[in-house]
Design a protein around this motif. Structure first.
Motif, PDB file in Angstrom:
ATOM      1  N   SER A  65       0.830  -1.206   0.000  1.00 20.06           N
ATOM      2  CA  SER A  65       0.000   0.000   0.000  1.00 20.06           C
ATOM      3  C   SER A  65       0.867   1.259   0.000  1.00 20.06           C
ATOM      4  O   SER A  65       0.544   2.257  -0.657  1.00 20.06           O
ATOM      5  N   VAL A  66       2.012   1.208   0.726  1.00 21.22           N
ATOM      6  CA  VAL A  66       2.909   2.364   0.766  1.00 21.22           C
ATOM      7  C   VAL A  66       3.418   2.676  -0.640  1.00 21.22           C
ATOM      8  O   VAL A  66       3.452   3.843  -1.050  1.00 21.22           O
ATOM      9  N   TYR A  67       3.843   1.645  -1.392  1.00 20.15           N
ATOM     10  CA  TYR A  67       4.320   1.871  -2.760  1.00 20.15           C
ATOM     11  C   TYR A  67       3.244   2.578  -3.589  1.00 20.15           C
ATOM     12  O   TYR A  67       3.525   3.516  -4.344  1.00 20.15           O
ATOM     13  N   THR A  68       2.007   2.113  -3.432  1.00 18.94           N
ATOM     14  CA  THR A  68       0.904   2.696  -4.218  1.00 18.94           C
ATOM     15  C   THR A  68       0.688   4.159  -3.862  1.00 18.94           C
ATOM     16  O   THR A  68       0.546   5.022  -4.739  1.00 18.94           O
ATOM     17  N   TYR A  69       0.664   4.451  -2.558  1.00 22.88           N
ATOM     18  CA  TYR A  69       0.412   5.834  -2.120  1.00 22.88           C
ATOM     19  C   TYR A  69       1.544   6.765  -2.522  1.00 22.88           C
ATOM     20  O   TYR A  69       1.318   7.931  -2.892  1.00 22.88           O
ATOM     21  N   ILE A  70       2.783   6.270  -2.501  1.00 27.37           N
ATOM     22  CA  ILE A  70       3.924   7.107  -2.891  1.00 27.37           C
ATOM     23  C   ILE A  70       3.806   7.472  -4.376  1.00 27.37           C
ATOM     24  O   ILE A  70       4.049   8.632  -4.774  1.00 27.37           O
ATOM     25  N   ALA A  71       3.441   6.496  -5.199  1.00 26.58           N
ATOM     26  CA  ALA A  71       3.286   6.778  -6.640  1.00 26.58           C
ATOM     27  C   ALA A  71       2.209   7.824  -6.881  1.00 26.58           C
ATOM     28  O   ALA A  71       2.374   8.748  -7.696  1.00 26.58           O
ATOM     29  N   ARG A  72       1.111   7.734  -6.172  1.00 25.14           N
ATOM     30  CA  ARG A  72       0.041   8.710  -6.342  1.00 25.14           C
ATOM     31  C   ARG A  72       0.473  10.103  -5.865  1.00 25.14           C
ATOM     32  O   ARG A  72       0.122  11.127  -6.471  1.00 25.14           O
ATOM     33  N   LEU A  73       1.245  10.133  -4.766  1.00 26.33           N
ATOM     34  CA  LEU A  73       1.723  11.424  -4.262  1.00 26.33           C
ATOM     35  C   LEU A  73       2.643  12.104  -5.268  1.00 26.33           C
ATOM     36  O   LEU A  73       2.588  13.318  -5.472  1.00 26.33           O
ATOM     37  N   ARG A  74       3.509  11.307  -5.912  1.00 19.63           N
ATOM     38  CA  ARG A  74       4.417  11.882  -6.919  1.00 19.63           C
ATOM     39  C   ARG A  74       3.607  12.541  -8.034  1.00 19.63           C
ATOM     40  O   ARG A  74       3.948  13.624  -8.507  1.00 19.63           O
TER      41      ARG A  74
END
Length: 619
Positions: free
Chosen positions: A44-53
């Motif tokens: 989930s962290v990987y997913t949220y980081i991509a969206r934040l970028r």
């Protein structure tokens, strides 16, 4: 910029709080989910980081490296300018303000702090969830209140209390158990002259602390509260008295009258009593009534000391000065015992004795005091008539009266507000004893000192005499060991000073009694019970029920007994011991009744025939 879901906002909040530093993936998982992290948390962290970028750099080309939210094998880092995070800006402003204040640049410190507080908009980390957001909200809220407290203190240092009262009151409402906030608000009220509000804030806090936490306010608040009761400012310097100003129709006064006696060194306790006196004055002012305070109590209870302490605390409010007249109702010293003598003394003090050559001296006295703002302490009064003759005709003056007699007529006819003074509680009494005898001595002999304090009935005069006698003894330990409750009256006297003797001060009250009350007092000394009923007192004295009741009420009015319930009376231990000595001596005496003016006539004792009798009579 749209930050997305609460979890995504939380990741951004953690990275922003640690801007320009690498945050590991495990830290992010703990910040969001804590111990309840699901197995899929890392994914989930990987997913949220991509969206934040994508949110932070919407124009970044696909496949190119992010310059704002960078990653490596250890975790992620949010790159921002040094002043790009408002939390850091606030921390910098707060640190700068405190440094400037330490350098005595208070105005600059206030401006810096106000700029930092202006950054606050709503709830910190709004929309974020999880353990990190909860902890940071609590931390930042605490930091903000500390900053507001700093700012309030600095505003007081700059002499701007009027701009603070409303905001501080609102903060206290939101944070009712914060002692520093309450302390600053009390200081603000004192600077504004709102002493009653300051006292009310202290008691509000104290009540809540006791009820909710089971503790008393801290020592700094207690010390401030005591200063408020003494009329001092919140700093170390007492309130400055106002300069006397000439009243209409009078010439320029030479000096402000200041006749109050010296405040008693080591004055201890009586906090509740001082507060009550302040409340009385406030109530009189709010009602538009002349303030007449009456302090009564038995011999040695500390009436004059309390009145003097209170008078000093409030003297700054009376710009034309303070007058002190001792009527010597219970004393063998010469003084202004008659009304005419007291009036003449006051007129001479105010610089206009010629006024009292007229027939109506009392009317001249009232004219002399009209429009003056004076504090008048009438000490050691015998009867209500003495007080009435010396009352100003206008409400601009405060009159404080002390008497061993109850003077209920002053309450009924003149609207006096009465405080009945008893002995001190054990804790305050031991503290007073320790101030003189020494705290280490009290610590070594706590049980014996507590026993002595109880035998002294908590009377300040008795405690001071006992502590002094022990302190000056060649062997204080032996002096304390020699004390026995049965010899308390003999123990409580100092050689070379007749007024430093419980025998003397109780004797003055006995000497002023009417004949039937004196007969009853001797009868009570023929037994050992401190609690008596009307039938028991009648049997001891041989009086009928009506005469017995009148005699006991006369003793109660003289503060030698107290009526604790209808028909039930109690003697303090020292008073009973004195009565027992008199009864045992069986020295005959003659008394003259009071004259028609209400003044007590001279008491004549039969000359003792032996040295033993002489010692009994003078002790």
């Amino acid at each position: 910029m749209e930050l997305g879901s609460p979890t995504q906002r939380t990741i951004f909040a953690v990275l922003a709080a640690r801007a320009n530093r690498t945050v590991s993936r495990d830290e992010l998982v703990d910040a969001i989910w804590g111990d309840d992290a699901p197995a899929s948390a890392l994914n989930s962290v990987y997913t949220y980081i991509a969206r934040l970028r994508n949110s932070l750099e919407p124009d970044r080309a696909r496949g190119t490296r992010s310059e704002t939210l960078v990653s490596d094998t250890f975790g992620y880092m949010l790159r921002v300018a040094p002043d790009g995070v408002d939390v850091q800006q606030f921390a910098t402003a707060l640190a700068t303000a405190r440094r400037l204040r330490a350098e005595n640049a208070v105005r600059d410190a206030v401006r810096e702090l106000e700029a930092g507080l202006a950054l606050w908009r709503g709830t910190p980390y709004g929309g974020a969830v999880g353990p990190f957001a909860q902890a940071e909200r609590a931390r930042l809220s605490e930091v903000r209140v500390l900053a507001l407290e700093d700012g309030a203190e600095m505003m007081l240092e700059l002499g701007r209390p009027a701009a603070l009262a409303g905001e501080l009151a609102a903060l206290v409402h939101d944070h009712p158990l914060r002692e520093r906030l309450r302390y600053v608000l009390m200081r603000c009220y004192v600077e504004l002259g709102r002493h009653a509000d300051a006292i009310r804030e202290y008691h509000n806090l104290r009540g809540r602390l006791i009820e909710e936490e089971g503790i008393e306010p801290g020592s700094h608040l207690q010390q401030l509260y005591e200063k408020v009761l003494r009329g001092e400012r919140s700093g170390t310097r007492p309130l400055r008295r106002k300069t006397a100003v000439p009243s209409a129709g009078r010439g320029e006064p030479s000096r402000t009258v200041a006749q109050l006696m010296r405040d008693v060194p080591g004055f201890t306790g009586r906090t509740a009593e001082l507060e009550q006196l302040h409340t009385f004055v406030t109530a009189a002012e709010e009602a538009g009534e002349p303030a007449l305070l009456l302090i009564t109590g038995g011999p040695g209870a500390g009436k004059t000391a309390l009145a003097t302490r209170f008078a000093h605390s409030i003297a700054h409010q009376y710009s034309d000065g303070q007058l002190h007249v001792d009527l010597h109702a219970h004393s063998d010293r010469p003084g202004h015992k008659t009304i005419d003598a007291a009036l003449g003394h006051l007129a001479a003090t105010l610089g206009e004795p010629a006024r009292f050559e007229r027939v109506d001296a009392r009317a001249s006295y009232r004219s002399l005091l009209a429009d003056r703002r004076l504090l008048i302490l009438l000490d050691n009064v015998a009867c209500a008539e003495q007080v009435r003759a010396l009352l100003p005709g206008t409400p601009s003056c405060l009159v404080i009266v002390t008497s061993r007699n109850g003077l209920p007529g002053l309450i009924a006819r003149d609207g006096a507000r009465r405080l009945v003074l008893d002995g001190m509680g054990e804790e305050a009494a031991v503290e007073l004893f320790g101030r003189i005898a020494g705290e280490p001595f009290v610590a070594r002999h706590r049980r014996a000192v507590t026993k002595l304090v109880a035998a002294c009935d908590g009377l300040p005069l008795a405690l001071r005499i006992a502590a002094t006698r022990i302190k000056v003894a060649p062997s204080p330990d032996e002096a304390l060991a020699s004390f026995d409750g049965r010899n308390a009256v003999d123990f409580l006297q100092l050689s070379g000073d007749s007024e430093a003797s419980l025998n003397t001060v109780i004797g003055w009250s006995y000497a002023a009694l009417p004949p039937k009350a004196a007969q009853m007092f001797l009868a009570l000394g023929r037994q050992h019970d401190r609690l008596l009923t009307l039938p028991r007192a009648a049997a001891l004295s041989g009086m009928d029920a009506q005469g017995c009741r009148r005699a006991l009420h006369a003793l109660a009015d003289a503060s030698l007994v107290r009526e604790v319930a209808p028909g039930r009376f109690r003697l303090d231990g020292l008073v009973l011991a004195y009565a027992q000595r008199l009864a045992a001596a069986r020295i005959p005496e003659q008394r003259q009744p009071s004259d028609r003016s209400g003044r007590l006539a001279t008491i004549t004792m039969i000359e003792p025939t032996t040295e033993s009798d002489r010692l009994q009579m003078t002790s």
